[in-house]
Write an enzyme that holds these catalytic residues in place. Structure first.
Site, PDB file in Angstrom:
ATOM      1  N   GLU A  98       0.840  -1.204   0.000  1.00 22.57           N
ATOM      2  CA  GLU A  98       0.000   0.000   0.000  1.00 22.57           C
ATOM      3  C   GLU A  98       0.873   1.251   0.000  1.00 22.57           C
ATOM      4  O   GLU A  98       1.980   1.246   0.538  1.00 22.57           O
ATOM      5  CB  GLU A  98      -0.845   0.034   1.285  1.00 22.57           C
ATOM      6  CG  GLU A  98      -2.289  -0.350   1.116  1.00 22.57           C
ATOM      7  CD  GLU A  98      -3.142   0.694   0.404  1.00 22.57           C
ATOM      8  OE1 GLU A  98      -2.625   1.434  -0.434  1.00 22.57           O
ATOM      9  OE2 GLU A  98      -4.337   0.738   0.697  1.00 22.57           O
ATOM     10  N   ASP A  99       0.365   2.317  -0.560  1.00 24.08           N
ATOM     11  CA  ASP A  99       1.098   3.578  -0.515  1.00 24.08           C
ATOM     12  C   ASP A  99       1.011   4.223   0.860  1.00 24.08           C
ATOM     13  O   ASP A  99       1.998   4.695   1.400  1.00 24.08           O
ATOM     14  CB  ASP A  99       0.596   4.552  -1.603  1.00 24.08           C
ATOM     15  CG  ASP A  99      -0.917   4.747  -1.568  1.00 24.08           C
ATOM     16  OD1 ASP A  99      -1.617   3.887  -1.001  1.00 24.08           O
ATOM     17  OD2 ASP A  99      -1.408   5.752  -2.097  1.00 24.08           O
ATOM     18  N   ASP A 102      -3.817   5.332   6.724  1.00 23.54           N
ATOM     19  CA  ASP A 102      -4.316   6.523   7.417  1.00 23.54           C
ATOM     20  C   ASP A 102      -5.181   6.027   8.581  1.00 23.54           C
ATOM     21  O   ASP A 102      -4.654   5.668   9.642  1.00 23.54           O
ATOM     22  CB  ASP A 102      -5.109   7.327   6.366  1.00 23.54           C
ATOM     23  CG  ASP A 102      -5.593   8.680   6.844  1.00 23.54           C
ATOM     24  OD1 ASP A 102      -5.821   8.846   8.046  1.00 23.54           O
ATOM     25  OD2 ASP A 102      -5.770   9.590   6.012  1.00 23.54           O
ATOM     26  N   PHE A 151      -2.045  16.634   4.411  1.00 24.74           N
ATOM     27  CA  PHE A 151      -2.572  16.086   3.167  1.00 24.74           C
ATOM     28  C   PHE A 151      -1.419  15.959   2.182  1.00 24.74           C
ATOM     29  O   PHE A 151      -0.762  16.943   1.862  1.00 24.74           O
ATOM     30  CB  PHE A 151      -3.692  16.959   2.613  1.00 24.74           C
ATOM     31  CG  PHE A 151      -4.395  16.317   1.449  1.00 24.74           C
ATOM     32  CD1 PHE A 151      -5.076  15.121   1.626  1.00 24.74           C
ATOM     33  CD2 PHE A 151      -4.356  16.873   0.187  1.00 24.74           C
ATOM     34  CE1 PHE A 151      -5.712  14.480   0.560  1.00 24.74           C
ATOM     35  CE2 PHE A 151      -4.991  16.249  -0.890  1.00 24.74           C
ATOM     36  CZ  PHE A 151      -5.661  15.058  -0.697  1.00 24.74           C
ATOM     37  N   ARG A 164      -0.528  12.286  -9.062  1.00 24.75           N
ATOM     38  CA  ARG A 164       0.066  10.982  -8.736  1.00 24.75           C
ATOM     39  C   ARG A 164       1.466  10.853  -9.339  1.00 24.75           C
ATOM     40  O   ARG A 164       2.281  10.073  -8.881  1.00 24.75           O
ATOM     41  CB  ARG A 164      -0.793   9.836  -9.291  1.00 24.75           C
ATOM     42  CG  ARG A 164      -2.164   9.713  -8.659  1.00 24.75           C
ATOM     43  CD  ARG A 164      -2.806   8.394  -9.090  1.00 24.75           C
ATOM     44  NE  ARG A 164      -4.233   8.354  -8.839  1.00 24.75           N
ATOM     45  CZ  ARG A 164      -4.797   7.983  -7.690  1.00 24.75           C
ATOM     46  NH1 ARG A 164      -4.043   7.630  -6.683  1.00 24.75           N
ATOM     47  NH2 ARG A 164      -6.108   7.951  -7.555  1.00 24.75           N
TER      48      ARG A 164
HETATM   49  C1  PRP Z   1      -5.939   5.806  -0.164  1.00 22.81           C
HETATM   50  C2  PRP Z   1      -4.707   4.935   0.009  1.00 22.81           C
HETATM   51  C3  PRP Z   1      -5.185   3.817   0.878  1.00 22.81           C
HETATM   52  C4  PRP Z   1      -6.262   4.481   1.724  1.00 22.81           C
HETATM   53  C5  PRP Z   1      -5.735   4.710   3.119  1.00 22.81           C
HETATM   54  O1  PRP Z   1      -6.702   5.261  -1.164  1.00 22.81           O
HETATM   55  O2  PRP Z   1      -4.206   4.473  -1.227  1.00 22.81           O
HETATM   56  O3  PRP Z   1      -5.727   2.760   0.131  1.00 22.81           O
HETATM   57  O4  PRP Z   1      -6.598   5.714   1.105  1.00 22.81           O
HETATM   58  O5  PRP Z   1      -6.712   5.299   3.932  1.00 22.81           O
HETATM   59  P1  PRP Z   1      -7.308   4.594   5.224  1.00 22.81           P
HETATM   60  O6  PRP Z   1      -6.162   3.994   6.000  1.00 22.81           O
HETATM   61  O7  PRP Z   1      -7.946   5.747   5.967  1.00 22.81           O
HETATM   62  O8  PRP Z   1      -8.302   3.580   4.804  1.00 22.81           O
HETATM   63  P2  PRP Z   1      -7.854   6.031  -1.969  1.00 22.81           P
HETATM   64  O9  PRP Z   1      -9.193   5.594  -1.462  1.00 22.81           O
HETATM   65  O10 PRP Z   1      -7.573   7.495  -1.967  1.00 22.81           O
HETATM   66  O11 PRP Z   1      -7.708   5.426  -3.432  1.00 22.81           O
HETATM   67  P3  PRP Z   1      -6.452   5.438  -4.441  1.00 22.81           P
HETATM   68  O12 PRP Z   1      -5.425   4.454  -3.918  1.00 22.81           O
HETATM   69  O13 PRP Z   1      -7.054   4.986  -5.740  1.00 22.81           O
HETATM   70  O14 PRP Z   1      -5.904   6.843  -4.495  1.00 22.81           O
END
Ligand code: PRP
Length: 176
Positions: A98-99, A102, A151, A164
């Site tokens: 995962e990137d 949060d 952010f 991105r």
């Molecule tokens: C982002 C990120 C994680 C998630 C983390 O995804 O890539 O998957 O939020 O947040 P959390 O720990 O509060 O659940 P996003 O829904 O923005 O989709 P993306 O990866 O397509 O940008």
């Protein structure tokens, strides 16, 4: 959107990715691994990480795509499966990449989903850990950087679908 500060320059991210790959190479030596990248955010991290894995390691790559409902800046806690894996993970050593983590709700959802498919092992690798925002505990095996509650965009992370492609991670302010 106003760029406030570059939190992680490209070179620093590069060094960390190599460091994480070294750990993964040691831990998975002699074993097979199925890397599961979480789209879209993890696409850059996965691509860089995999190119530092041991050439002799038997690495498979699959992607899963999820999205949280609600506005772009805050996770609402509801996770939606947009694209499932193409291959079964039953009996496999899975490394979920995962990137950012949060609230932890996305990873919690994914870990539950994948454990239900009976992998031999499931580990989690995240580049960015926004630890102060966690609402659900998720076990993290490999963590790149613990970051403050700002952010952030770049290196795969977006703001309203954009930025991105930035090679660094920047903290931004979003103007209403
Ligand atoms: C982002 C990120 C994680 C998630 C983390 O995804 O890539 O998957 O939020 O947040 P959390 O720990 O509060 O659940 P996003 O829904 O923005 O989709 P993306 O990866 O397509 O940008």
């Amino acid at each position: 959107m106003v760029l406030e500060e570059i939190l992680l320059p490209a070179e620093e991210i590069g060094r960390k990715v190599e460091e994480l790959a070294r750990e993964i190479n040691q831990d998975y030596a002699g074993r097979r691994v199925t890397v599961v990248g979480v789209l879209k955010g993890a696409y850059v991290f996965v691509a860089d990480l995999l190119r530092h894995l041991d050439p002799l390691l038997e690495v498979r790559l699959d992607f899963i795509s999820v999205s949280s409902y609600g506005n772009a800046q805050k996770s609402s806690g509801e996770v939606r499966l947009l694209k499932d894996l193409e291959e079964s993970v039953e009996g496999k050593n899975v490394l979920l990449v995962e990137d950012i983590v949060d609230t932890g709700l996305t990873l919690d959802y994914l870990c539950r989903l994948l454990w239900a498919r009976r992998p031999a092992d499931l580990r989690v690798c995240v580049l960015l850990d926004k630890r102060s925002r966690r609402v659900v505990k998720v076990p993290l095996d490999y963590v790149g950087f613990v970051i403050p509650d700002r952010f952030v965009v770049g290196y795969g992370l977006d703001c309203a679908g954009m930025y991105r492609h930035l090679p660094y991670v920047a903290a931004v302010r979003v103007e209403e």
